[in-house]
Write an enzyme that holds these catalytic residues in place. Structure first.
Site, PDB file in Angstrom:
ATOM      1  CG  HIS A   8      -0.128  -0.028   2.512  1.00  0.00           C
ATOM      2  ND1 HIS A   8       0.477   1.074   3.061  1.00  0.00           N
ATOM      3  CD2 HIS A   8       0.181  -1.063   3.330  1.00  0.00           C
ATOM      4  CE1 HIS A   8       1.108   0.745   4.164  1.00  0.00           C
ATOM      5  NE2 HIS A   8       0.948  -0.555   4.362  1.00  0.00           N
ATOM      6  CD  GLU A  82       1.768  -6.071   7.672  1.00  0.00           C
ATOM      7  OE1 GLU A  82       1.883  -7.263   7.314  1.00  0.00           O
ATOM      8  OE2 GLU A  82       2.501  -5.145   7.275  1.00  0.00           O
TER       9      GLU A  82
END
Length: 219
Positions: A8, A82
């Site tokens: 990201h 994550e």
């Protein structure tokens, strides 16, 4: 299948080196928005047929320009979020306690998957959820898939699953925001990393230790 794992764009927590892994998490900084806006041009030569994102806001914001440019809807999956920091959440990653996060994560990639993040998930759990989303993408029949995910998750999953990337390489090569790892393969046949942040990755046994990049840019 060709698999593009994309970290990201920059977040406020990245600026302060914080272990920020909880859902939904922060959005992007101004730089992060610019990084996301640059992805369609950076990936113009990739014939992407599906775009997956995690449940964290930052991946969805990062993928939005690419999805709009390709006319694709994003597919949201929790499995590629994550690696959960558990009790280490929001600690600075550059402290001794914070360093335990990556030490634990790379132990998973090295095979100690029963080890558990303090107050969090085990390696077996983390890799299984990531594997499930990758398997779903393969089963979809798409020839090339982009997954906008997270730095630690991408590095650890690739080190665990790609035949030509080992833990020392993944540990020594953090991904910058919107950095891309490109792989080819399948769960049945195995995975091979083709490029890591633009550098060609040598086949195992060629050009030095497994996973060390060949000199020169990717084609």
């Amino acid at each position: 299948m060709r698999l593009l794992l994309i970290r990201h764009g920059q977040t406020p927590s990245n600026l302060h080196h914080l272990l920020d892994t909880a859902v939904p998490g922060p959005g992007l900084t101004d730089l992060g928005e610019r990084q996301a806006a640059a992805l369609p041009e950076a990936l113009a030569d990739e014939d992407i047929e599906a775009i997956y994102v995690s449940t964290l806001t930052r991946t969805q914001r990062t993928a939005a320009p690419l999805a709009a440019a390709r006319g694709l809807d994003v597919i949201v999956r929790d499995g590629i979020r994550e690696l959960s920091a558990g009790a280490l959440e929001m600690l600075p990653g550059d402290t001794e306690q914070g360093a335990l996060y990556m030490k634990t994560a790379f132990a998973w990639a090295a095979g100690d998957t029963e080890l558990r993040m303090p107050g969090g998930e085990s390696g077996a759990e983390a890799l299984a959820r990531y594997d499930a989303v990758v398997a779903e993408a393969v089963d979809s029949g798409a020839r090339a898939v982009a997954m906008v995910s997270h730095g630690a998750a991408i590095r650890v999953w690739t080190a665990a699953r790609a035949a030509n990337v080992d833990v020392p390489f993944a540990a020594a090569h953090p991904l910058e925001n919107t950095g891309v790892v490109i792989l080819e393969g399948s769960p049945a046949d195995g995975w091979k990393a083709l490029t890591w942040a633009g550098a060609v990755v040598a086949p195992a046994g060629e050009g030095g230790p497994a996973g060390w990049p060949v000199v020169g840019d990717a084609p």
